[in-house]
Write an enzyme that holds these catalytic residues in place. Structure first.
Site, PDB file in Angstrom:
ATOM      1  N   LEU A  72       0.804  -1.226   0.000  1.00 37.33           N
ATOM      2  CA  LEU A  72       0.000   0.000   0.000  1.00 37.33           C
ATOM      3  C   LEU A  72       0.835   1.272   0.000  1.00 37.33           C
ATOM      4  O   LEU A  72       0.367   2.330  -0.382  1.00 37.33           O
ATOM      5  CB  LEU A  72      -0.914   0.031   1.230  1.00 37.33           C
ATOM      6  CG  LEU A  72      -2.219  -0.749   1.127  1.00 37.33           C
ATOM      7  CD1 LEU A  72      -3.104  -0.446   2.298  1.00 37.33           C
ATOM      8  CD2 LEU A  72      -2.942  -0.401  -0.168  1.00 37.33           C
ATOM      9  N   ARG A  73       2.020   1.200   0.518  1.00 43.25           N
ATOM     10  CA  ARG A  73       2.944   2.345   0.552  1.00 43.25           C
ATOM     11  C   ARG A  73       2.522   3.437   1.531  1.00 43.25           C
ATOM     12  O   ARG A  73       3.130   4.488   1.572  1.00 43.25           O
ATOM     13  CB  ARG A  73       3.116   2.983  -0.844  1.00 43.25           C
ATOM     14  CG  ARG A  73       3.438   2.005  -1.957  1.00 43.25           C
ATOM     15  CD  ARG A  73       4.860   1.520  -1.887  1.00 43.25           C
ATOM     16  NE  ARG A  73       5.194   0.725  -3.056  1.00 43.25           N
ATOM     17  CZ  ARG A  73       5.818  -0.454  -2.985  1.00 43.25           C
ATOM     18  NH1 ARG A  73       6.150  -0.964  -1.818  1.00 43.25           N
ATOM     19  NH2 ARG A  73       6.106  -1.108  -4.074  1.00 43.25           N
ATOM     20  N   HIS A 188       8.484 -15.422   1.781  1.00 43.63           N
ATOM     21  CA  HIS A 188       8.886 -15.129   0.400  1.00 43.63           C
ATOM     22  C   HIS A 188       9.956 -16.164   0.071  1.00 43.63           C
ATOM     23  O   HIS A 188      11.080 -16.061   0.554  1.00 43.63           O
ATOM     24  CB  HIS A 188       9.433 -13.697   0.350  1.00 43.63           C
ATOM     25  CG  HIS A 188      10.141 -13.339  -0.920  1.00 43.63           C
ATOM     26  ND1 HIS A 188       9.485 -13.061  -2.089  1.00 43.63           N
ATOM     27  CD2 HIS A 188      11.447 -13.198  -1.195  1.00 43.63           C
ATOM     28  CE1 HIS A 188      10.367 -12.760  -3.032  1.00 43.63           C
ATOM     29  NE2 HIS A 188      11.567 -12.834  -2.522  1.00 43.63           N
ATOM     30  N   HIS A 241       3.659 -16.193  -3.526  1.00 45.77           N
ATOM     31  CA  HIS A 241       4.017 -16.224  -4.953  1.00 45.77           C
ATOM     32  C   HIS A 241       5.021 -17.303  -5.378  1.00 45.77           C
ATOM     33  O   HIS A 241       6.155 -17.007  -5.676  1.00 45.77           O
ATOM     34  CB  HIS A 241       4.447 -14.852  -5.477  1.00 45.77           C
ATOM     35  CG  HIS A 241       5.429 -14.093  -4.639  1.00 45.77           C
ATOM     36  ND1 HIS A 241       5.388 -12.718  -4.525  1.00 45.77           N
ATOM     37  CD2 HIS A 241       6.466 -14.488  -3.889  1.00 45.77           C
ATOM     38  CE1 HIS A 241       6.372 -12.322  -3.755  1.00 45.77           C
ATOM     39  NE2 HIS A 241       7.039 -13.365  -3.350  1.00 45.77           N
ATOM     40  N   ASP A 314      -0.277  -9.335  -5.824  1.00 48.72           N
ATOM     41  CA  ASP A 314       1.108  -8.945  -5.585  1.00 48.72           C
ATOM     42  C   ASP A 314       1.324  -7.486  -6.008  1.00 48.72           C
ATOM     43  O   ASP A 314       2.401  -7.112  -6.481  1.00 48.72           O
ATOM     44  CB  ASP A 314       2.064  -9.865  -6.347  1.00 48.72           C
ATOM     45  CG  ASP A 314       3.278 -10.218  -5.512  1.00 48.72           C
ATOM     46  OD1 ASP A 314       3.489  -9.587  -4.461  1.00 48.72           O
ATOM     47  OD2 ASP A 314       4.020 -11.130  -5.916  1.00 48.72           O
ATOM     48  N   HIS A 318       4.850   1.315  -8.138  1.00 46.60           N
ATOM     49  CA  HIS A 318       6.095   2.091  -8.242  1.00 46.60           C
ATOM     50  C   HIS A 318       5.857   3.239  -9.210  1.00 46.60           C
ATOM     51  O   HIS A 318       5.221   3.066 -10.248  1.00 46.60           O
ATOM     52  CB  HIS A 318       7.235   1.218  -8.771  1.00 46.60           C
ATOM     53  CG  HIS A 318       7.758   0.256  -7.758  1.00 46.60           C
ATOM     54  ND1 HIS A 318       8.423   0.661  -6.625  1.00 46.60           N
ATOM     55  CD2 HIS A 318       7.715  -1.099  -7.713  1.00 46.60           C
ATOM     56  CE1 HIS A 318       8.762  -0.410  -5.913  1.00 46.60           C
ATOM     57  NE2 HIS A 318       8.333  -1.485  -6.550  1.00 46.60           N
ATOM     58  N   GLY A 333       8.445  -5.209  -9.302  1.00 48.48           N
ATOM     59  CA  GLY A 333       7.036  -5.153  -8.912  1.00 48.48           C
ATOM     60  C   GLY A 333       6.137  -4.524  -9.951  1.00 48.48           C
ATOM     61  O   GLY A 333       6.552  -3.669 -10.727  1.00 48.48           O
TER      62      GLY A 333
END
Lengths: 436, 319
Positions: A72-73, A188, A241, A314, A318, A333
């Site tokens: 979400l940043r 991950h 993933h 995922d 950016h 990403g």
């Protein structure tokens, strides 16, 4: 969270509930934000007395999508994405619940940050936002975070996000500690020493392009190590993933052996292979990298046979400055919220699975595994719903995305399946132009 | 104290609780009862060990245990020599056995030894002529602590058999826990362990105990709650995430104690981390906490241990 007041009737809908396998033409009644009733019998005998009637024209009405892997940043990198912008994008993608990774700034390794996100999400009344807690403090891989307090505060599961927890001793302790609180660990799966400096899948194409590769074995090494630890310690475990044939096979065996393990993949791992990089297309740079065609087919097979439980976007927003760079320097990403549904539906359109099974990958499966309330059509449940046309063809236009960041790997791609309406707690968050 | 118990202590050393019989333990506890009385007199001294030499050989820092042993030996009129080896010979490269042989040449009658390595005290005991008391070796055993805990419980509750005792906290790294688990079981108590799994030894069930990771469940119907010290270096993420999380889930406060029996008592081997494993006010509650009594019982139990181990020596000299 309070629902929309009043009664809304959805008539002439193709009701789809992946939990029960229901697939029928009928109606659904929302009352004060909850599903009051649904089925083929409903409103057969007369017009309902409601505040609003929506004619679904035979389109699919299903539980809203649950996306368990979103960045979400916010807090920290609001120029790339915010809870509000992600919520807007999610609603266009039919997603009603999302779970965000803890790799914000500051990291979600503290109850106060978790509560900040929950409060922002509550205030926005948009897509429901849940959070992972960091598995280790500051995602540093050294000290386990406050898994107990974070669980009490609502953390859905624990992960170091885009980083693998490498130290086997720390992982073993984390597994053992998490068991106390019945908390799930999400890994991950990538051995960092093999992935170091790599930017794409190892192989012929990487050699041709002159780019450093990440071998597919980096994934299976970490998966097998964690499975060995899990065998001795126990607990709930999930691999994020997965992308390789060998990694998926390892999980398939672990499941057959009865271990409490699950995994997900992202649409780009079954809809694209490494060739999407073409001439250094940094918008196809993801972590783990896009793999070979054999691996892509193994992902499809894993989805079809149930080894892979869940598909998550995922979503990794950016800005252009992070992506329009030489391939080596570009960020990993892709933005994925708005393309999740049509890409999952491609599994159905391509004949790999039924429509209901495809939907379960983004509804009931993540709901059950992550213990979330949505993902099913159930009387009394919150009316988190999506109305979509499974067949409508359109072309992905990255500039038209509602996410703050436009870094889709699917720009220009023709897809099938379009969201017409998204409801959270009965409130329409998104209504497509044509269906208004 | 010259009472003659009919059971003779059959061991040359006191290296651990393991190997002791219920009779051995009762002998020490019965003797210790009389030494409690002696220690409460104005004149606390008797001449039982007059002329005998006790060396307190501590390879690991300790104030409380060493002082307790020193007081015990002095009350029995032994000559006491304190050696803190961590600060001297080890740094000069002398090995454990060299140190033992050197001290042995001085003819000590009792060596009280603490060492950071499990098994080190036993190794040393094989090389010396006097009796050896283990004052704590690594994560292995701390028998006098278990004995003083038993004495404290027995004096308060009349018996140990039949009680349910919960040992809570850092069991994995605790020699106190290992000694207590064995002693309590030998004496017929039921033992439970309560800790986050990161602080439990692997396969704790093999100790014949019930294991819990939740205080609420684990403290149900418990008579005695034994808290263990959590070392500071283990609190910051390696074994538990933080002090606040540890205290929230595993620290003993009135709320958690309320899950135990209404008259349940609280013990702690000390030194306490107030606000980490135990609520400060609870630790000081004289109705519920036995922590101060434990310290007093420590001296008496150590007098009893010195008594039984030097008995063959004294009886030999008397003949």
């Amino acid at each position: 969270m309070t629902g929309a007041p009043g009664r809304i009737a959805y008539l002439n809908a193709r009701l789809l509930d992946p939990e029960t396998g229901l697939d029928t033409i009928g109606a659904l009644l929302v009352e004060d934000g909850r599903i009051a009733d649904f089925g083929s019998h409903l409103f057969k005998t007369g017009a309902p007395s409601v505040n609003e009637v929506v004619d679904c024209r035979g389109h699919c009405l299903a539980p809203g999508l649950i996306d368990i892997r979103v960045q979400l940043r916010e807090p920290g990198e609001e120029h790339k994405e915010t809870i509000a912008s992600a919520s807007l994008a999610a609603s266009h993608g039919g997603i009603t619940t999302l779970v965000q990774l803890p790799n914000t700034q500051p990291v979600i390794d503290d109850v106060s940050v978790l509560e900040f996100v929950a409060r922002r999400s509550r205030e926005l009344k948009g897509t429901k936002v849940f959070s992972y807690g960091a598995l280790t403090k500051g995602l540093q891989g050294e000290e386990i975070s406050e898994i107990g307090l974070l669980t009490e505060a609502g953390a859905v599961a624990f992960t170091d996000g885009e980083r693998a927890l490498t130290d086997a001793k720390v992982m073993r302790r984390a597994m053992s500690y998490a068991r106390t609180f019945d908390a799930m660990i999400v890994q991950h799966p990538e051995e960092p020493s093999l992935a170091k400096n790599g930017v794409m899948n190892s192989g012929e194409l990487a050699a041709k392009l002159g780019l450093s590769g990440i071998p597919s074995v980096a994934e299976v090494i970490m998966i097998e190590r964690d499975l060995r630890l899990l065998e001795t310690v126990g607990g709930r475990f999930h691999f994020a993933h997965v992308t390789t044939a060998a990694g998926i096979e390892a999980i398939r065996k672990a499941k057959a052996a009865g271990m409490d393990v699950s995994c997900d993949t992202a649409p780009h791992y079954f809809a694209l292979n490494e060739l999407a990089i073409g001439d250094y297309r940094s918008f196809a740079k993801v972590s783990p990298p896009l793999r070979s065609e054999e691996d892509r087919q193994a992902v499809v097979a894993g989805l079809a046979d149930g080894t892979i439980d869940i598909v998550a976007s995922d979503h990794a927003p950016h800005d252009q400055d992070s992506k329009r760079l030489p391939f080596d320097e570009a960020a990993f990403g892709v933005a994925g919220l708005e393309t999740l549904l049509p890409l999952v539906l491609s599994l159905y359109h391509n004949g790999h699975m039924s429509l209901i099974d495809a939907l379960s990958l983004v509804t009931i499966h993540p709901a059950k595994r992550f213990r979330l309330t949505g993902g099913r059509l159930k009387r009394g449940a919150p009316a988190d719903l999506v109305l979509f046309d499974p067949d409508l063809a359109w072309r992905v236009d990255e500039d038209a995305l509602h996410s703050k960041s436009k870094n889709s790997a699917f720009g220009g791609r023709p897809v099938q399946g379009k969201v017409l309406r998204t409801m959270v707690d009965g409130r329409p968050l998104f209504v497509a132009e044509k269906s208004k | 104290m010259t009472q003659q118990p009919d059971h003779a202590f059959p061991h040359r050393h006191l290296l651990g609780i393991e190997g002791l019989s219920p009779l051995d333990i009762s002998l020490i506890l019965d003797l210790a009862d009389s030494y409690v009385d002696q220690s409460r007199r104005i004149d606390k001294k008797s001449e039982l060990m007059k002329g005998l030499t006790v060396i307190n050989l501590f390879f690991e820092n300790s104030t409380r245990t060493r002082t307790s042993f020193e007081a015990a030996a002095k009350r029995l009129d032994a000559d006491v020599i304190n050696m803190s080896v961590s600060s001297s010979s080890i740094k000069k490269g002398e090995t454990l056995i060299d140190t033992a042989m050197t001290l042995n040449a001085m003819h000590p009658d009792v060596l009280v030894v603490r060492h950071a390595n499990s098994g080190a005290v036993q190794l040393l005991s094989e090389k010396v002529d006097g009796a050896v008391i283990n004052a704590g070796d690594g994560r292995h055993e701390h028998p006098t602590q278990a004995l003083l805990d038993a004495l404290t419980i027995r004096r308060r509750r009349g018996t140990i058999g039949g009680l349910t005792v919960a040992i809570c906290g850092d069991i994995a790294h605790s020699r106190v826990a290992r000694s207590n688990i064995q002693l309590l079981q030998i004496m017929g108590a039921r033992v439970r362990l309560i800790a986050p799994p990161t602080l439990l030894p692997s396969k704790p069930e093999r100790f014949g105990v019930e294991v819990f990771t939740d205080m609420r469940e684990g403290l149900q119907d418990v008579d005695i709650v034994m808290m263990l010290r959590l070392q500071l270096e283990r609190m910051q993420g390696a074994f538990v995430p933080s002090v606040r999380e540890y205290f929230h889930f595993f620290g003993l406060d009135r709320q958690k104690l309320s899950y135990a029996k209404p008259d349940a008592l609280v013990m702690h081997p000390g030194p306490m981390n107030r606000g980490v494993e135990i609520d400060s006010e609870l630790a000081d509650d004289i109705d519920r906490s036995l922590i101060r009594q434990q310290v007093e019982m420590g001296v008496a139990v150590r007098m009893a241990c010195l008594d039984v181990l030097t008995r063959p020596l004294r009886e030999g000299a008397a003949q």
